[in-house]
Design a protein around this motif. Structure first.
Motif, short mmCIF file in Angstrom:
data_model
loop_
_atom_site.label_atom_id
_atom_site.label_comp_id
_atom_site.label_asym_id
_atom_site.label_seq_id
_atom_site.Cartn_x
_atom_site.Cartn_y
_atom_site.Cartn_z
N ASP A 159 0.86 -1.19 0.00
CA ASP A 159 0.00 0.00 0.00
C ASP A 159 0.89 1.23 0.00
O ASP A 159 1.43 1.63 1.03
CB ASP A 159 -0.92 -0.01 1.23
N GLY A 161 -0.24 4.21 -0.87
CA GLY A 161 -1.06 5.40 -0.68
C GLY A 161 -1.22 6.23 -1.94
O GLY A 161 -1.57 7.40 -1.87
N SER A 191 -5.35 5.26 0.25
CA SER A 191 -4.83 4.03 0.85
C SER A 191 -5.81 2.89 0.61
O SER A 191 -7.00 3.11 0.34
CB SER A 191 -4.61 4.21 2.35
#
Length: 383
Positions: A159, A161, A191
């Motif tokens: 992740d 973002g 996210s």
């Protein structure tokens, strides 16, 4: 109805039933190696201001000639992983990312961005499993950009973002140059947790007139790789589908192909929006981005445009597949890899990556998004 896939990947190159090695699905050039509640606040505003029926191509695209007009205003053993392909006992934490930066040299300059693409549909209110295109409220694209010099190894995606959520109000994708309609960026720099909380999940809410209403969870229909490319004045969004391995009725009905592309053009927010497509507010572009439009109503989409919520861009179908989107440019260096070769290598890597993850197609997709597959609908291939 759902689709399934094989479990763990064998150590040697996996074979398909017809004896072909994985990756031959897209005719790889072998010369190159390869549940929380959603917030309805913003969603309600959008649904009240943009209709399923998009204006005619002339209204949407304007005159298209740019005339001077003044603006109106590392992976662990399989036994350590659960059914979602995530490290056992910790669905929220990410193992070593499949994204391996610095592994690619001399990526063609006309590939502006590359990454992983996921396609979802959401049924109309009260319809958890659409039985026809008419039962779909909207289709969505989720883009997770990768570093331009990255390759894909084993495991799921971390992740970063930087994920974007793009809404397709028309429900289906354009398939030819006659099909032109507007999509918009619903979320950017997002996210995976925000996607789970505010997009993927179902929601029950109460209205004064109709009582309790049910907004269904998002249903996955495809995963693959994509690239935003430039061919001069035009920009393209090219993609190759990895999952499902064989496109089903749902994928075909909404206009997806094994390999496809769209011409994409960003709308200049300094002009009035085409009839029926206005959003509550426009993108918050900085001055330098606005200046790049000059007097044009539309310009070839740049990846940075998609980093601003409420960016509106035109999707135009390309019936020739990804051929035009991946043409080498005149200034390409001698010996440099062709754009199509970069996409084929990335898709082959994605094929091997997903084959190494546990579970069916749905489990792989939700593992990538750091979500538990059992909390969401299965990947749908038939109505």
């Amino acid at each position: 109805m759902t689709t399934t896939r094989s479990g763990a990947k064998a150590e040697s190159s996996p074979k398909k039933e017809n004896g072909e090695a994985a990756g031959t699905k897209h005719q790889l050039n072998t010369k190159t190696t390869p549940v929380s509640k959603r917030s309805k606040k913003n969603d309600n505003k959008i649904q009240q201001t943009i209709e399923d029926t998009i204006p005619s191509p002339t209204e949407a695209y304007g005159n298209g000639n740019g005339e001077n007009l003044s603006p109106a205003n590392g992976k662990k053993k399989d036994e350590d992983r659960n059914q979602n392909g995530v490290k056992a006992g910790d669905e929220e934490e990410q193992n070593d990312s499949a994204e391996q930066e610095g592994a690619r040299k001399d990526v063609p300059s006309n590939i502006l961005e590359k990454g992983i693409i996921y396609v979802f549909i959401r049924g109309r209110v009260g319809i958890d499993e659409p039985s026809s295109v008419d039962d779909i409220r909207r289709s969505y694209i989720v883009l997770r950009p990768l570093a331009k010099d990255a390759k894909l190894g084993e495991g799921t995606i971390d992740d970063a973002g930087n994920t974007r959520l793009i809404a397709i109000p028309k429900k289906v994708f354009p398939v030819s140059g006659r099909d032109r309609w507007i999509a918009f960026v619903e979320k950017s720099h997002t996210s995976f947790k925000t996607l789970k909380d505010e997009f993927l999940s179902a929601e029950d809410y109460t209205t004064k007139t109709a009582g309790v209403r049910h907004t269904p969870a998002a249903t996955p229909v495809a995963e693959g790789i994509y690239a935003i490319t430039s061919t001069g004045r035009e920009s393209h969004l090219a993609y190759m589908i990895t999952l499902p391995e064989d496109l089903g009725e749902v994928q075909k009905e909404i206009g997806l192909k094994e390999k496809g592309s769209f011409i994409i053009s960003t709308r200049n927010p300094q002009y009035e929006a085409p009839k029926g497509t206005a959003l509550p507010q426009g993108p918050d572009y900085p001055k330098e981005v606005l200046d790049e439009f000059r007097a044009l109503r539309w310009m070839g989409t740049q990846p940075k445009h998609l980093d601003y919520p409420n960016t509106q861009f035109l999707l135009i179908g390309e019936s020739s597949g990804i051929q035009k989107a991946t043409e080498p440019q005149k200034d390409q260096k001698e010996g440099q890899e062709k754009p199509i070769e970069e996409l084929e290598k990335l898709e082959d890597e994605d094929t091997h990556r997903v084959e190494g993850l546990q579970g069916d197609d749905s489990a792989v997709i939700f593992a990538d998004l750091h979500a538990r597959a059992k909390d969401y609908p299965k990947l749908q291939t038939t109505f």
